[in-house]
Motif scaffolding. Structure first.
Motif, PDB file in Angstrom:
ATOM      1  N   GLU A   1       0.497  -1.257  -0.066  1.00 54.44           N
ATOM      2  CA  GLU A   1      -0.108  -0.115   0.078  1.00 54.44           C
ATOM      3  C   GLU A   1       0.700   1.366  -0.165  1.00 54.44           C
ATOM      4  N   ASN A   2       1.698   0.870   0.836  1.00 57.02           N
ATOM      5  CA  ASN A   2       2.596   2.059   0.725  1.00 57.02           C
ATOM      6  C   ASN A   2       3.284   2.542  -0.250  1.00 57.02           C
ATOM      7  N   SER A   3       4.317   1.594  -1.110  1.00 58.63           N
ATOM      8  CA  SER A   3       5.022   1.439  -1.861  1.00 58.63           C
ATOM      9  C   SER A   3       4.024   1.910  -3.505  1.00 58.63           C
ATOM     10  N   GLU A   4       2.649   1.255  -3.088  1.00 60.63           N
ATOM     11  CA  GLU A   4       1.380   1.837  -4.713  1.00 60.63           C
ATOM     12  C   GLU A   4       1.623   3.165  -4.519  1.00 60.63           C
ATOM     13  N   ARG A   5       1.011   3.876  -3.336  1.00 63.62           N
ATOM     14  CA  ARG A   5       1.018   5.494  -2.750  1.00 63.62           C
ATOM     15  C   ARG A   5       2.657   6.131  -3.226  1.00 63.62           C
ATOM     16  N   GLN A   6       3.401   6.237  -2.772  1.00 63.43           N
ATOM     17  CA  GLN A   6       4.207   6.047  -3.604  1.00 63.43           C
ATOM     18  C   GLN A   6       4.506   6.512  -5.398  1.00 63.43           C
TER      19      GLN A   6
ATOM     20  N   GLU B   1       2.359   6.383  -7.286  1.00 72.17           N
ATOM     21  CA  GLU B   1       1.350   7.167  -7.500  1.00 72.17           C
ATOM     22  C   GLU B   1       1.233   8.593  -7.537  1.00 72.17           C
ATOM     23  N   ILE B   2       2.862   9.068  -6.480  1.00 69.16           N
ATOM     24  CA  ILE B   2       2.601  10.152  -6.395  1.00 69.16           C
ATOM     25  C   ILE B   2       4.434  10.327  -7.252  1.00 69.16           C
ATOM     26  N   ILE B   3       4.867   9.455  -7.552  1.00 66.59           N
ATOM     27  CA  ILE B   3       6.079   9.297  -8.982  1.00 66.59           C
ATOM     28  C   ILE B   3       4.982   9.943 -10.491  1.00 66.59           C
TER      29      ILE B   3
END
Length: 106
Positions: free
Chosen positions: A10-15, A17-19
Motif C-alpha cells: 500500500e505504501n509503495s503504491e502510494r509513492q 502514484e505520487i511519482i
C-alpha cells in the motif's frame, strides 16, 4: 514527513502514484540546462569559499546552500533521465513479451 514508514504494498503504491503524478511535469525539464546551471552554482560556491578571507560578511551557509541546490538540480536531471530509460526498457520488455506470446500461440 513520516518516520520509518513500514515497507508495504500500500505504501509503495502510494509513492508510485505520487511519482506518476509528477512525471509529466518532469518531462518538461531541460536536463542539459539543469546540469549547466548546477555546474555554475558549484563554481560560485567555490568562489565564495575561496574569497571568504577577504569578505567580512562571509556566511558559510550561503556556499553550502548553493552546493545543496546544485546537487538537487543534478538529482532531478538524473531522475528524469532514469525515468525515460525505465520507460524505454518497459516498452522493450513489452514488445518481447508480445512476440513470445505470439510465438507460443502458433
Amino acid at each position: 514527513m513520516n518516520d520509518k514508514k513500514e515497507i508495504t504494498i500500500e505504501n509503495s503504491e502510494r509513492q508510485a502514484e505520487i511519482i506518476e503524478t509528477i512525471k509529466p511535469l518532469l518531462m518538461f525539464l531541460d536536463t542539459e540546462y539543469l546540469r549547466k546551471t548546477a555546474e555554475l552554482m558549484k563554481e560560485q560556491s567555490v568562489r565564495i569559499d575561496t574569497l571568504a578571507v577577504l569578505n567580512p560578511a562571509y556566511i558559510p551557509e550561503e556556499s553550502k546552500l548553493l552546493k545543496i541546490q546544485a546537487i538537487s538540480l543534478l538529482n532531478i536531471a538524473d531522475f528524469k533521465d532514469n525515468l525515460i530509460e525505465a520507460q524505454k526498457l518497459k516498452d522493450k520488455i513489452s514488445v518481447k513479451k508480445n512476440k513470445i506470446k505470439e510465438t507460443l500461440n502458433l
